[in-house]
Design an enzyme around this catalytic site. Structure first.
Site, PDB file in Angstrom:
ATOM      1  N   THR A  10       0.817  -1.203   0.000  1.00  0.00           N
ATOM      2  CA  THR A  10       0.000   0.000   0.000  1.00  0.00           C
ATOM      3  C   THR A  10       0.853   1.257   0.000  1.00  0.00           C
ATOM      4  O   THR A  10       1.994   1.251   0.496  1.00  0.00           O
ATOM      5  CB  THR A  10      -0.900   0.009   1.256  1.00  0.00           C
ATOM      6  OG1 THR A  10      -1.512   1.294   1.408  1.00  0.00           O
ATOM      7  CG2 THR A  10      -0.090  -0.271   2.524  1.00  0.00           C
ATOM      8  N   TYR A  21      -1.498   0.368  10.669  1.00  0.00           N
ATOM      9  CA  TYR A  21      -1.783  -0.389   9.445  1.00  0.00           C
ATOM     10  C   TYR A  21      -0.590  -0.327   8.493  1.00  0.00           C
ATOM     11  O   TYR A  21      -0.121  -1.352   7.978  1.00  0.00           O
ATOM     12  CB  TYR A  21      -3.029   0.154   8.755  1.00  0.00           C
ATOM     13  CG  TYR A  21      -3.186  -0.317   7.322  1.00  0.00           C
ATOM     14  CD1 TYR A  21      -3.491  -1.649   7.041  1.00  0.00           C
ATOM     15  CD2 TYR A  21      -3.004   0.559   6.258  1.00  0.00           C
ATOM     16  CE1 TYR A  21      -3.619  -2.087   5.732  1.00  0.00           C
ATOM     17  CE2 TYR A  21      -3.131   0.124   4.946  1.00  0.00           C
ATOM     18  CZ  TYR A  21      -3.437  -1.202   4.684  1.00  0.00           C
ATOM     19  OH  TYR A  21      -3.550  -1.632   3.382  1.00  0.00           O
TER      20      TYR A  21
END
Length: 316
Positions: A127, A150
């Site tokens: 990501t 995250y």
């Protein structure tokens, strides 16, 4: 050729499986544990509705931490590892344990499995959150300074991939996705929430001032890039950005939604969330050169497709 896709019932995973099955020479195994996340079970079942009818697709509902590799990995050529716990805002506090389990421990165990049963490519879905706050266009050599737990968990997954590539010769390719949207988008993601609120005549909740910008990647473009790794040469060991055709601010996106719905929408400004950068902008020249990647879908077309999917989804 046989391919394993983890996270096959998810937003990107289900689209990827459908794209790969367009190649009649491929056989797919889709694995998904239906882990605790923002995507309810009935939404995952909706995502799988066409795949489960396909003769070259086998679905296994199983946890990566428990699946027996001798029943899954023999004969597999490529692994697409899309399974994981998503979401920046939910990664703080007690729930971080789910990110440790599903983004770190599960990745490590899968890499161990691929050491025992060798494959030709291991494609890890990462990501843009690993970059943190950056100014201007970001290429793959930029420093990684995640702002959220995250992002830390996904960067840890990347590092695990590199460790196993170095020590066990796992043929790793890392793809970093930038704000993927489109049909089947998770209910917690901004566009999905905006569209649902408009349909329900509720004010749109906006985090911050709405001037933050994102490199928005339509899911169809994203899976074209992912699928291209199955055929590309000379990509083992590479980290590749996958960005979109169009960057825009949140307010720009709301203006497009107002145009598509032909109505003015009420906006409710919230506090600035922690853990999210003000701007993202992917340099995708590496994806273009190695994968022939060229995103084609602009925001207006992509948002229209997402609206139609939400309107026509009986489970939403």
């Amino acid at each position: 050729m046989k391919i394993l896709v983890t996270g096959a019932a998810g937003f990107i995973g289900s689209h990827l499986c459908e794209r790969l099955l367009q190649d009649t020479s491929l056989e797919l195994i889709g694995l998904d544990a239906y882990v605790k996340s923002s995507t309810p079970v009935h939404a995952r079942e909706y995502n799988l509705r066409y795949l489960l009818q396909h003769p070259r697709f086998t679905f296994i509902q199983q946890d990566l931490l428990k699946v027996p590799w001798d029943q899954l990995l023999p004969g597999v050529d490529i692994v697409y590892h899309l399974a994981g716990m998503p979401g920046v805002r939910s990664s703080w506090g007690e729930d971080f344990k789910y990110y440790i389990t599903n983004n770190i421990e599960a990745t490590q165990r899968l890499l161990e499995g691929c050491h025992a049963y060798p494959i030709t490519k291991f494609v890890y879905a990462s990501t843009s959150s690993v970059y943190g706050e950056k100014t201007g266009q970001v290429n793959e050599t930029s420093s990684t300074e995640p702002l959220s737990p995250y992002g830390v968990s996904k960067l840890t997954g990347e590092q695990l991939c590199r460790v196993y590539a170095h020590n066990d010769r796992i043929p790793v390719v890392i793809l970093r996705f930038f704000t993927v949207y489109g049909p089947r988008q998770r209910p917690d993601m901004a566009f999905h929430r905006f569209i649902k609120h408009i349909l329900q005549n509720k004010p749109i909740p906006i985090n911050g001032d709405g001037k933050q910008t994102r490199d928005f990647t339509y899911v169809g473009d994203c899976v074209s890039a992912i699928a291209a790794t199955a055929y590309a040469d000379n990509i083992i060991g590479e980290t590749i950005n996958i960005g979109g055709k169009e960057r825009a601010s949140v307010l720009d996106c709301i203006a497009i939604l107002e145009e598509l719905f032909n109505k003015k929408v009420e906006q409710q400004f919230m506090g600035k969330p922690i853990g999210e950068p003000s701007h993202t902008w992917a340099d995708t020249s590496k994806a273009q050169s190695l994968l022939g990647y060229e995103p084609k879908t602009d925001l207006r077309r992509g948002l229209k497709a997402e609206i139609l999917d939400i309107v026509n989804n009986p489970f939403l």
